[in-house]
Design an enzyme around this catalytic site. Sequence first.
Site, mmCIF file in Angstrom:
data_model
loop_
_atom_site.group_PDB
_atom_site.id
_atom_site.type_symbol
_atom_site.label_atom_id
_atom_site.label_comp_id
_atom_site.label_asym_id
_atom_site.label_seq_id
_atom_site.Cartn_x
_atom_site.Cartn_y
_atom_site.Cartn_z
ATOM 1 N N GLY A 16 -13.764 -8.738 -3.432
ATOM 2 C CA GLY A 16 -12.773 -8.209 -2.509
ATOM 3 C C GLY A 16 -12.706 -6.697 -2.537
ATOM 4 N N ASN A 17 -11.589 -6.156 -2.090
ATOM 5 C CA ASN A 17 -11.437 -4.707 -1.975
ATOM 6 C C ASN A 17 -11.647 -3.980 -3.299
ATOM 7 O OD1 ASN A 17 -10.878 -4.767 0.775
ATOM 8 N ND2 ASN A 17 -8.659 -4.895 0.473
ATOM 9 N N CYS A 133 -1.649 -1.519 -10.376
ATOM 10 C CA CYS A 133 -1.777 -0.223 -9.703
ATOM 11 C C CYS A 133 -0.527 0.620 -9.930
ATOM 12 C CB CYS A 133 -2.037 -0.412 -8.214
ATOM 13 S SG CYS A 133 -0.718 -1.276 -7.305
ATOM 14 N N GLY A 168 -5.539 -10.981 -2.893
ATOM 15 C CA GLY A 168 -5.371 -10.929 -4.342
ATOM 16 C C GLY A 168 -4.099 -10.213 -4.748
ATOM 17 N N ALA A 171 -1.108 -12.378 -3.916
ATOM 18 C CA ALA A 171 -0.989 -13.535 -4.809
ATOM 19 C C ALA A 171 -0.429 -13.149 -6.169
ATOM 20 C CB ALA A 171 -2.353 -14.203 -4.979
ATOM 21 N N ASN A 172 -0.592 -11.870 -6.528
ATOM 22 C CA ASN A 172 -0.185 -11.416 -7.855
ATOM 23 C C ASN A 172 1.145 -10.667 -7.866
ATOM 24 O OD1 ASN A 172 -2.468 -12.394 -9.222
ATOM 25 N ND2 ASN A 172 -3.668 -10.568 -8.744
#
Length: 314
Positions: A16-17, A133, A168, A171-172
């Site tokens: 993914g990204n 992040c 992702g 979902a997290n």
Amino acid sequence: MQTHDGKTAVAIIGSGNIGTDLMVKILRHGKHLRMGAFVGIDPESDGLKRAERMGVPTVSTGIEGLLSHPDFGSIGFVFDATSAGAHARHEQLLRPHGVRVIDLTPAAIGPFVVPAVNIEQHLDAPNVNMVTCGGQATIPMVAAVSRVVPVEYAEIVASISSRSAGPGTRANIDEFTETTSNAIVRVGGAQRGKAIIILNPAEPPLIMRDTVYCLVPGHADRQAIVESVERMASAVAAYVPGYRLKQTVQFDEFKGRMPQETGSAQAPRLKVSVFLEVEGAGHYLPSYAGNLDIMTSAALATAERIAARQPVAA
């Protein structure tokens, strides 16, 4: 495990990204690392197709395909850019093989690592977790304040572009708040911590913005806090060039009670406010996706530091 050129082969799980941006960073800027395999589960994903175009060996059958790949024995690091739930299984499968794991999910199986704060303490850990992040952006600021004065409570608010939040990230979300809150205490040094994430739907997309609040004793040395915050911002910017203070550190007197406090009001305290923004480097993702860029940059910095300690093959 290093080759004759002194670089350690790595695999990235997750096309993914985040995984794709990390791959591009390693290809362009890897000093001690080289791409050994790029792993996904959708052969039609943009990430896997891009990896093929860039000459990177690809695996489209997930971790099982990586483990059975003929070159798996040469892999020294595995970056996991999937999800917290998937990482627990990946860790179990990878551990017997002795590869170093850099976890970019909120699973937090290994110790939290924020390169500017505590990387030297975990250079030998088999699995390190890159927090989130928001954690990578804000925990350095909490640590900068706590190394000067005790931090009774720290709260961070991470605002990211909704467009930068892929499946992702979404979902997290629950794991994000729990993991970041824990790391504010364990890495940032605050006595208590809280994390809030905002997915901003504004168009055109806005770059990542973060606010850090720290509650400290009223007699704290304000100038020492400012200088510590500025030094820490420079340390993070060394591996995340788009990381910067949005404005000067703010101080406000706080005379009330925290929600969990009882009894009479505490002695006067200071609320320290730090305002940040993180602009992405634009390697694979748009510049507004600083939230993803800081994760991949921190993961790359961590692996590079660990790999630099390994002996070079003759």
